[in-house]
Design a protein around this motif. Sequence first.
Motif, short mmCIF file in Angstrom:
data_model
loop_
_atom_site.label_atom_id
_atom_site.label_comp_id
_atom_site.label_asym_id
_atom_site.label_seq_id
_atom_site.Cartn_x
_atom_site.Cartn_y
_atom_site.Cartn_z
N PHE A 24 0.82 -1.22 0.00
CA PHE A 24 0.00 0.00 0.00
C PHE A 24 0.86 1.27 0.00
CE2 PHE A 24 -3.09 -3.04 1.73
CZ PHE A 24 -4.23 -2.71 1.01
N PHE A 25 2.16 1.12 0.28
CA PHE A 25 3.00 2.29 0.50
C PHE A 25 4.17 2.34 -0.49
CE2 PHE A 25 1.05 0.80 4.41
CZ PHE A 25 0.29 1.92 4.76
N ASP A 26 4.25 3.46 -1.23
CA ASP A 26 5.28 3.62 -2.27
C ASP A 26 6.68 3.76 -1.69
OD1 ASP A 26 3.32 3.51 -4.20
OD2 ASP A 26 3.06 5.68 -4.30
N ASP A 27 6.78 4.16 -0.41
CA ASP A 27 8.10 4.37 0.17
C ASP A 27 8.69 3.10 0.79
OD1 ASP A 27 6.11 4.43 2.13
OD2 ASP A 27 7.29 5.69 3.48
N LEU A 28 7.97 1.96 0.69
CA LEU A 28 8.46 0.69 1.21
C LEU A 28 8.73 -0.27 0.06
CD1 LEU A 28 6.01 0.12 4.21
CD2 LEU A 28 8.19 1.35 4.22
N VAL A 29 9.91 -0.88 0.05
CA VAL A 29 10.27 -1.83 -1.01
C VAL A 29 10.69 -3.15 -0.38
CG1 VAL A 29 11.86 -2.33 -2.90
CG2 VAL A 29 11.04 0.00 -2.55
N LEU A 30 10.01 -4.23 -0.74
CA LEU A 30 10.38 -5.56 -0.25
C LEU A 30 11.51 -6.11 -1.11
CD1 LEU A 30 9.90 -7.98 1.61
CD2 LEU A 30 8.14 -8.77 -0.01
N LYS A 31 12.69 -6.28 -0.52
CA LYS A 31 13.86 -6.75 -1.28
C LYS A 31 13.86 -8.28 -1.43
CE LYS A 31 16.66 -4.39 -2.61
NZ LYS A 31 16.75 -3.65 -3.88
N PHE A 32 13.56 -8.99 -0.34
CA PHE A 32 13.46 -10.45 -0.42
C PHE A 32 12.79 -11.00 0.83
CE2 PHE A 32 17.75 -9.67 1.37
CZ PHE A 32 17.74 -10.48 2.50
N THR A 33 12.45 -12.28 0.79
CA THR A 33 11.89 -12.96 1.96
C THR A 33 12.82 -14.11 2.34
OG1 THR A 33 10.58 -14.49 0.60
CG2 THR A 33 9.52 -12.43 1.26
N ALA A 34 12.70 -14.56 3.60
CA ALA A 34 13.48 -15.71 4.07
C ALA A 34 12.58 -16.59 4.92
CB ALA A 34 14.69 -15.23 4.87
N ASN A 35 12.90 -17.89 4.97
CA ASN A 35 12.04 -18.85 5.67
C ASN A 35 12.45 -19.11 7.12
OD1 ASN A 35 10.49 -19.31 3.32
ND2 ASN A 35 12.06 -20.70 2.54
N ASN A 36 13.67 -18.73 7.49
CA ASN A 36 14.14 -18.88 8.87
C ASN A 36 15.43 -18.07 9.03
OD1 ASN A 36 16.47 -20.63 8.11
ND2 ASN A 36 14.86 -22.12 7.61
#
Length: 215
Positions: A24-36
């Motif tokens: 919802f927010f243009d100033d937040l960027v998800l770079k990657f996810t991790a499982n643990n």
Amino acid sequence: MSTRLVIVDDNVFLQKAIAEKLSFFDDLVLKFTANNGNDLLAKLEKNKNIDLILMDIEMPECNGIEATKLVKSKYPQLKIIMLTVFDNDENIFNAIKAGADGYLLKEVNPKELHQGIIETLNGGAAMNPSIALKTLKLLRNPHEFGNSEQEDIKLTSREIEVLEQLSKGLSYNIIADNLFLSPGTVRKHIENIYNKLQVHNKLEAIQKAKDNKLI
């Protein structure tokens, strides 16, 4: 300038739910996810250009508390917000000791999550009101930590199965599919669980079940 984020959670469904809130927010960027924690550390080796990590607690191999200690020792500049379904005293106490910069519950709405992220990046400590109260209690009475006695609570094996599914943040319909039950039966089991645990919502139920070693 955009804030670069990482989500660490062993539940892919919850990863996506959190990512949707961030979108919802243009100033937040998800770079990657991790499982643990181990997965996170391996990925940080390749991509250190991160501002803040949203960290689950209950994960296999390397949980959120251990991962927070390791990340803070290696990358002290990174901010970490614990994002979890659990608000029990032990998790809060251990998260603070490990170096967490904030502690929010997964059911936080997108606006509050965004506000918490910005607040943490600016040197604050993002916390739900209930978490803040518990934190104050722990700071004022550290000797009381860990002294609560377990209650004698009897749940059926099916109720424990439902509660374990609920603790993963799954919806009633998904729980019903996973356990080959109807949604109505799941609701009845949860109603019985609430009555036996003497709680009023799922967070209280999960916390009390964890405190009493039921799940």
